[in-house]
Design a protein around this motif. Structure first.
Motif, PDB file in Angstrom:
ATOM      1  N   GLU A  46       0.839  -1.191   0.000  1.00 35.00           N
ATOM      2  CA  GLU A  46       0.000   0.000   0.000  1.00 35.00           C
ATOM      3  C   GLU A  46       0.876   1.244   0.000  1.00 35.00           C
ATOM      4  O   GLU A  46       1.748   1.388   0.876  1.00 35.00           O
ATOM      5  N   TRP A  47       0.673   2.146  -0.938  1.00 34.39           N
ATOM      6  CA  TRP A  47       1.372   3.432  -0.915  1.00 34.39           C
ATOM      7  C   TRP A  47       0.892   4.214   0.301  1.00 34.39           C
ATOM      8  O   TRP A  47      -0.316   4.326   0.541  1.00 34.39           O
ATOM      9  N   VAL A  48       1.816   4.762   1.072  1.00 35.14           N
ATOM     10  CA  VAL A  48       1.489   5.474   2.302  1.00 35.14           C
ATOM     11  C   VAL A  48       1.724   6.980   2.158  1.00 35.14           C
ATOM     12  O   VAL A  48       0.878   7.788   2.544  1.00 35.14           O
ATOM     13  N   THR A  58       4.357  17.047  -0.883  1.00 37.28           N
ATOM     14  CA  THR A  58       4.150  15.801  -0.147  1.00 37.28           C
ATOM     15  C   THR A  58       2.722  15.320  -0.373  1.00 37.28           C
ATOM     16  O   THR A  58       1.832  16.102  -0.736  1.00 37.28           O
ATOM     17  N   ALA A  59       2.517  14.053  -0.145  1.00 39.43           N
ATOM     18  CA  ALA A  59       1.181  13.477  -0.288  1.00 39.43           C
ATOM     19  C   ALA A  59       1.049  12.305   0.670  1.00 39.43           C
ATOM     20  O   ALA A  59       2.061  11.661   1.024  1.00 39.43           O
ATOM     21  N   TYR A  60      -0.188  12.046   1.080  1.00 41.98           N
ATOM     22  CA  TYR A  60      -0.453  10.992   2.057  1.00 41.98           C
ATOM     23  C   TYR A  60      -1.700  10.208   1.666  1.00 41.98           C
ATOM     24  O   TYR A  60      -2.662  10.765   1.127  1.00 41.98           O
ATOM     25  N   ALA A  61      -1.689   8.929   1.991  1.00 39.38           N
ATOM     26  CA  ALA A  61      -2.894   8.142   1.861  1.00 39.38           C
ATOM     27  C   ALA A  61      -3.930   8.651   2.860  1.00 39.38           C
ATOM     28  O   ALA A  61      -3.569   9.145   3.936  1.00 39.38           O
ATOM     29  N   ASP A  62      -5.188   8.531   2.510  1.00 41.63           N
ATOM     30  CA  ASP A  62      -6.243   9.009   3.411  1.00 41.63           C
ATOM     31  C   ASP A  62      -6.153   8.346   4.784  1.00 41.63           C
ATOM     32  O   ASP A  62      -6.469   8.967   5.805  1.00 41.63           O
ATOM     33  N   SER A  63      -5.715   7.098   4.807  1.00 37.77           N
ATOM     34  CA  SER A  63      -5.669   6.346   6.059  1.00 37.77           C
ATOM     35  C   SER A  63      -4.634   6.876   7.050  1.00 37.77           C
ATOM     36  O   SER A  63      -4.704   6.566   8.239  1.00 37.77           O
ATOM     37  N   ARG A  67      -1.788  12.129  10.510  1.00 35.92           N
ATOM     38  CA  ARG A  67      -1.095  11.359  11.556  1.00 35.92           C
ATOM     39  C   ARG A  67       0.364  11.112  11.205  1.00 35.92           C
ATOM     40  O   ARG A  67       1.205  11.024  12.101  1.00 35.92           O
ATOM     41  N   PHE A  68       0.672  10.985   9.924  1.00 40.10           N
ATOM     42  CA  PHE A  68       2.036  10.720   9.480  1.00 40.10           C
ATOM     43  C   PHE A  68       2.593  11.973   8.805  1.00 40.10           C
ATOM     44  O   PHE A  68       1.853  12.754   8.182  1.00 40.10           O
ATOM     45  N   THR A  69       3.907  12.130   8.897  1.00 36.98           N
ATOM     46  CA  THR A  69       4.589  13.245   8.236  1.00 36.98           C
ATOM     47  C   THR A  69       5.835  12.730   7.551  1.00 36.98           C
ATOM     48  O   THR A  69       6.641  12.012   8.179  1.00 36.98           O
ATOM     49  N   ILE A  70       6.007  13.110   6.298  1.00 36.92           N
ATOM     50  CA  ILE A  70       7.185  12.709   5.543  1.00 36.92           C
ATOM     51  C   ILE A  70       8.088  13.921   5.351  1.00 36.92           C
ATOM     52  O   ILE A  70       7.617  15.056   5.222  1.00 36.92           O
ATOM     53  N   ALA A  71       9.377  13.658   5.350  1.00 38.63           N
ATOM     54  CA  ALA A  71      10.359  14.713   5.095  1.00 38.63           C
ATOM     55  C   ALA A  71      11.615  14.055   4.526  1.00 38.63           C
ATOM     56  O   ALA A  71      11.782  12.839   4.625  1.00 38.63           O
ATOM     57  N   ARG A  72      12.487  14.878   3.960  1.00 37.11           N
ATOM     58  CA  ARG A  72      13.735  14.353   3.433  1.00 37.11           C
ATOM     59  C   ARG A  72      14.853  15.329   3.710  1.00 37.11           C
ATOM     60  O   ARG A  72      14.634  16.536   3.859  1.00 37.11           O
ATOM     61  N   LEU A  83       5.432   8.768  12.439  1.00 34.97           N
ATOM     62  CA  LEU A  83       4.151   8.088  12.611  1.00 34.97           C
ATOM     63  C   LEU A  83       3.595   8.457  13.975  1.00 34.97           C
ATOM     64  O   LEU A  83       4.221   8.171  15.007  1.00 34.97           O
ATOM     65  N   ASN A  84       2.455   9.107  14.001  1.00 43.48           N
ATOM     66  CA  ASN A  84       1.841   9.526  15.254  1.00 43.48           C
ATOM     67  C   ASN A  84       0.448   8.934  15.393  1.00 43.48           C
ATOM     68  O   ASN A  84      -0.176   8.526  14.410  1.00 43.48           O
ATOM     69  N   ASN A  85      -0.005   8.866  16.636  1.00 44.72           N
ATOM     70  CA  ASN A  85      -1.342   8.370  16.936  1.00 44.72           C
ATOM     71  C   ASN A  85      -1.590   7.030  16.233  1.00 44.72           C
ATOM     72  O   ASN A  85      -2.604   6.837  15.557  1.00 44.72           O
TER      73      ASN A  85
END
Length: 121
Positions: A46-48, A58-63, A67-72, A83-85
């Motif tokens: 599953e793409w997250v 940035t982009a996130y799955a609805d699920s 709650r999640f944050t991506i960075a580089r 990954l939170n909560n």
């Protein structure tokens, strides 16, 4: 040769947090978008989340949204996922992958060996 190494997984209680890291080598990191995907037990990949090559998009799955944050960090050739909560539904093996577009995953994209995230009380 593309080499991706994920770390930071573990066992956490529901509502807890983890930080995943992915160290990349073997390619010009700053030229490629990066994504995180996951595979829960008995399910497909599953793409997250994804991030553009310079980190401006940035982009996130609805699920996982909100709650999640991506960075580089292009100076460190690394991508991160906070990954939170966390819920039990987030239990999976998490992989980072060198992408062609930050919002999609294909089976032929190179990815690491994964890091296990288990959410359980």
């Amino acid at each position: 040769e593309v080499h991706l190494v994920e770390s930071g997984g573990g066992l956490v209680q529901p509502g807890g947090s983890l930080t995943l890291s992915c160290a990349a080598s073997g390619f010009t990191f700053r030229e490629y978008p990066m994504i995180w995907v996951r595979q829960a037990p008995g399910k497909g990949l599953e793409w997250v989340s994804g991030i553009s090559n310079l980190g401006s998009r940035t982009a996130y799955a609805d699920s996982v949204k909100d709650r999640f944050t991506i960075a580089r960090d292009n100076d460190r050739n690394s991508v991160y996922l906070w990954l939170n909560n966390l819920t039990t539904e987030d239990t999976a093996t998490y992989y980072c992958a060198k992408a062609t577009y930050y919002k999609t995953y294909h089976d032929d994209l190179p990815r690491g060996q994964g890091t296990q995230v288990t959410v359980s009380s």
